[in-house]
Write a protein that holds these residues in place. Structure first.
Motif, PDB file in Angstrom:
ATOM      1  N   ALA A  60       0.832  -1.204   0.000  1.00  0.00           N
ATOM      2  CA  ALA A  60       0.000   0.000   0.000  1.00  0.00           C
ATOM      3  C   ALA A  60       0.868   1.256   0.000  1.00  0.00           C
ATOM      4  N   VAL A  61       1.947   1.230   0.773  1.00  0.00           N
ATOM      5  CA  VAL A  61       2.870   2.373   0.795  1.00  0.00           C
ATOM      6  C   VAL A  61       3.488   2.567  -0.580  1.00  0.00           C
ATOM      7  N   GLU A  62       3.901   1.470  -1.213  1.00  0.00           N
ATOM      8  CA  GLU A  62       4.504   1.556  -2.547  1.00  0.00           C
ATOM      9  C   GLU A  62       3.526   2.158  -3.562  1.00  0.00           C
ATOM     10  N   MET A  63       2.297   1.655  -3.591  1.00  0.00           N
ATOM     11  CA  MET A  63       1.317   2.174  -4.545  1.00  0.00           C
ATOM     12  C   MET A  63       0.999   3.635  -4.257  1.00  0.00           C
ATOM     13  N   SER A  64       0.890   3.979  -2.985  1.00  0.00           N
ATOM     14  CA  SER A  64       0.560   5.355  -2.614  1.00  0.00           C
ATOM     15  C   SER A  64       1.655   6.328  -3.035  1.00  0.00           C
ATOM     16  N   MET A  65       2.904   5.927  -2.873  1.00  0.00           N
ATOM     17  CA  MET A  65       3.998   6.817  -3.250  1.00  0.00           C
ATOM     18  C   MET A  65       4.109   6.947  -4.771  1.00  0.00           C
ATOM     19  N   ILE A  66       3.764   5.883  -5.491  1.00  0.00           N
ATOM     20  CA  ILE A  66       3.718   5.995  -6.953  1.00  0.00           C
ATOM     21  C   ILE A  66       2.673   7.030  -7.357  1.00  0.00           C
ATOM     22  N   ALA A  67       1.485   6.923  -6.750  1.00  0.00           N
ATOM     23  CA  ALA A  67       0.401   7.852  -7.079  1.00  0.00           C
ATOM     24  C   ALA A  67       0.765   9.275  -6.671  1.00  0.00           C
ATOM     25  N   TRP A  68       1.347   9.430  -5.502  1.00  0.00           N
ATOM     26  CA  TRP A  68       1.723  10.766  -5.022  1.00  0.00           C
ATOM     27  C   TRP A  68       2.735  11.404  -5.973  1.00  0.00           C
ATOM     28  N   TYR A  81      -0.728  10.356   0.068  1.00  0.00           N
ATOM     29  CA  TYR A  81       0.279  10.724   1.070  1.00  0.00           C
ATOM     30  C   TYR A  81      -0.160  10.313   2.471  1.00  0.00           C
ATOM     31  N   ASP A  82      -1.431  10.560   2.787  1.00  0.00           N
ATOM     32  CA  ASP A  82      -1.950  10.196   4.107  1.00  0.00           C
ATOM     33  C   ASP A  82      -1.843   8.692   4.343  1.00  0.00           C
ATOM     34  N   MET A  83      -2.208   7.900   3.324  1.00  0.00           N
ATOM     35  CA  MET A  83      -2.150   6.448   3.492  1.00  0.00           C
ATOM     36  C   MET A  83      -0.713   5.959   3.598  1.00  0.00           C
ATOM     37  N   ALA A  84       0.185   6.533   2.818  1.00  0.00           N
ATOM     38  CA  ALA A  84       1.585   6.099   2.857  1.00  0.00           C
ATOM     39  C   ALA A  84       2.209   6.370   4.220  1.00  0.00           C
ATOM     40  N   THR A  85       1.999   7.562   4.751  1.00  0.00           N
ATOM     41  CA  THR A  85       2.614   7.907   6.029  1.00  0.00           C
ATOM     42  C   THR A  85       1.984   7.117   7.178  1.00  0.00           C
ATOM     43  N   ALA A  86       0.664   6.964   7.159  1.00  0.00           N
ATOM     44  CA  ALA A  86      -0.016   6.236   8.227  1.00  0.00           C
ATOM     45  C   ALA A  86       0.395   4.770   8.235  1.00  0.00           C
ATOM     46  N   GLN A  87       0.399   4.138   7.058  1.00  0.00           N
ATOM     47  CA  GLN A  87       0.684   2.707   7.034  1.00  0.00           C
ATOM     48  C   GLN A  87       2.168   2.413   7.262  1.00  0.00           C
ATOM     49  N   GLN A  88       3.054   3.326   6.861  1.00  0.00           N
ATOM     50  CA  GLN A  88       4.463   3.131   7.166  1.00  0.00           C
ATOM     51  C   GLN A  88       4.689   3.183   8.677  1.00  0.00           C
ATOM     52  N   ALA A  89       4.016   4.106   9.354  1.00  0.00           N
ATOM     53  CA  ALA A  89       4.144   4.184  10.811  1.00  0.00           C
ATOM     54  C   ALA A  89       3.591   2.929  11.471  1.00  0.00           C
ATOM     55  N   GLN A  90       2.483   2.411  10.958  1.00  0.00           N
ATOM     56  CA  GLN A  90       1.884   1.207  11.528  1.00  0.00           C
ATOM     57  C   GLN A  90       2.779  -0.011  11.336  1.00  0.00           C
ATOM     58  N   GLN A 221      -8.278  -0.374  12.461  1.00  0.00           N
ATOM     59  CA  GLN A 221      -7.981  -0.474  11.033  1.00  0.00           C
ATOM     60  C   GLN A 221      -9.259  -0.639  10.219  1.00  0.00           C
ATOM     61  N   VAL A 222     -10.191  -1.434  10.708  1.00  0.00           N
ATOM     62  CA  VAL A 222     -11.468  -1.600  10.009  1.00  0.00           C
ATOM     63  C   VAL A 222     -12.146  -0.245   9.833  1.00  0.00           C
ATOM     64  N   ILE A 223     -12.199   0.543  10.897  1.00  0.00           N
ATOM     65  CA  ILE A 223     -12.863   1.851  10.852  1.00  0.00           C
ATOM     66  C   ILE A 223     -12.154   2.784   9.875  1.00  0.00           C
ATOM     67  N   ALA A 224     -10.819   2.864   9.985  1.00  0.00           N
ATOM     68  CA  ALA A 224     -10.055   3.800   9.161  1.00  0.00           C
ATOM     69  C   ALA A 224     -10.089   3.417   7.687  1.00  0.00           C
ATOM     70  N   GLN A 225      -9.919   2.128   7.389  1.00  0.00           N
ATOM     71  CA  GLN A 225      -9.860   1.737   5.989  1.00  0.00           C
ATOM     72  C   GLN A 225     -11.237   1.772   5.330  1.00  0.00           C
ATOM     73  N   GLN A 226     -12.281   1.520   6.082  1.00  0.00           N
ATOM     74  CA  GLN A 226     -13.618   1.674   5.504  1.00  0.00           C
ATOM     75  C   GLN A 226     -13.890   3.141   5.170  1.00  0.00           C
ATOM     76  N   ALA A 227     -13.394   4.059   5.996  1.00  0.00           N
ATOM     77  CA  ALA A 227     -13.533   5.483   5.684  1.00  0.00           C
ATOM     78  C   ALA A 227     -12.764   5.830   4.413  1.00  0.00           C
ATOM     79  N   ASP A 228     -11.554   5.276   4.279  1.00  0.00           N
ATOM     80  CA  ASP A 228     -10.772   5.488   3.062  1.00  0.00           C
ATOM     81  C   ASP A 228     -11.495   4.928   1.839  1.00  0.00           C
ATOM     82  N   ILE A 229     -12.052   3.723   1.983  1.00  0.00           N
ATOM     83  CA  ILE A 229     -12.752   3.090   0.859  1.00  0.00           C
ATOM     84  C   ILE A 229     -13.901   3.970   0.386  1.00  0.00           C
ATOM     85  N   GLU A 230     -14.684   4.471   1.312  1.00  0.00           N
ATOM     86  CA  GLU A 230     -15.818   5.323   0.944  1.00  0.00           C
ATOM     87  C   GLU A 230     -15.343   6.566   0.203  1.00  0.00           C
ATOM     88  N   ALA A 231     -14.264   7.185   0.702  1.00  0.00           N
ATOM     89  CA  ALA A 231     -13.732   8.377   0.041  1.00  0.00           C
ATOM     90  C   ALA A 231     -13.220   8.046  -1.363  1.00  0.00           C
TER      91      ALA A 231
END
Length: 240
Positions: A60-68, A81-90, A221-231
């Motif tokens: 996910a970090v790899e794909m996000s940085m490609i898109a960014w 960017y938000d997903m890359a930084t959050a998931q790298q920290a996790q 993670q369920v809560i956060a990623q479902q919010a991302d999916i909707e967006a």
């Protein structure tokens, strides 16, 4: 003068806020040693989830940085960017858990061996990736495709074999070549499927894990990623 946020921009920022709140909670737990009487062992769901989710997050970090790097769309760049930084920290938090449990970062066990039963999600139809966006992303039925149906050749990363939602090497290669709205659509399509797979894994951890820190992380993670999916679904629709 204050600018008025578009609905799409507001949704992206809201999803980012949810992730930030989740990450803050994970950091609080991750900074502490596990206080449970029973420390997870090598074959536990807690250890398996912690290892496999690091692999899942890494893609996910790899794909996000490609898109960014390649997108000119501010909303796409922001959520990537938000997903890359959050998931790298996790990834760092999950690595720390394994260290605290005196377990290795890798295992001889097969990926996803910690899950009992299959990964069907009949209760929630949103867990089935939508393949109707016309971006040429075939074969994503919520599971990583590790072999090509025509040639039998390996297409996915060996470390992620059998993980739900992983993009194939072909998808990643194509993502690296695209720019503009076509690249944005492919990124969103791949990441929606990827997040749905992550939600499936987190939901399984809620049922299989025994460590409170792991279960708390999985729920967040369920809560956060479902919010991302909707967006991302709204963003993808807007870019057809």
């Amino acid at each position: 003068m204050f600018s008025v946020l578009s609905p799409a921009r507001f949704k992206v920022l809201l999803a980012g806020l949810v992730v930030a709140l989740v990450l803050g909670g994970v950091a609080l737990f991750g900074a502490q040693r596990t206080v449970s009487a029973a420390v997870p062992d090598e074959a536990s769901a807690d250890a398996g989830f912690s290892r496999d989710m690091q692999v899942h997050h890494t893609q996910a970090v790899e794909m996000s940085m490609i898109a960014w790097d390649r997108s000119d769309d501010l909303d796409v760049k922001t959520i990537a960017y938000d997903m890359a930084t959050a998931q790298q920290a996790q990834i760092g938090h999950m690595s720390t858990w394994l260290e605290n449990w005196d377990l290795g970062q890798s295992s001889s066990l097969e990926p996803m061996a910690w899950m009992n039963g299959d990964m069907e999600t009949d209760e929630d139809p949103s867990m089935t990736p939508d393949s109707g966006h016309g971006d040429g992303v075939d074969g994503h039925e919520g599971m990583s495709d590790t072999t090509d149906s025509a040639t039998g050749a390996a297409t996915g990363a060996a470390a992620g074999a059998g993980m739900p939602g992983l993009a194939s090497e072909e998808d990643l290669a194509r993502l690296r070549t695209l720019t503009g709205v076509e690249g944005d659509r492919l990124f969103l399509t791949l990441m929606i499927a990827h997040h749905r797979g992550g939600v499936m894994m987190a939901q399984a951890a809620l049922g299989e894990a025994s460590n409170d820190t792991v279960k708390d992380f999985a729920q967040k993670q369920v809560i956060a990623q479902q919010a991302d999916i909707e967006a991302m679904e709204e963003m993808l629709t807007a870019r057809q």
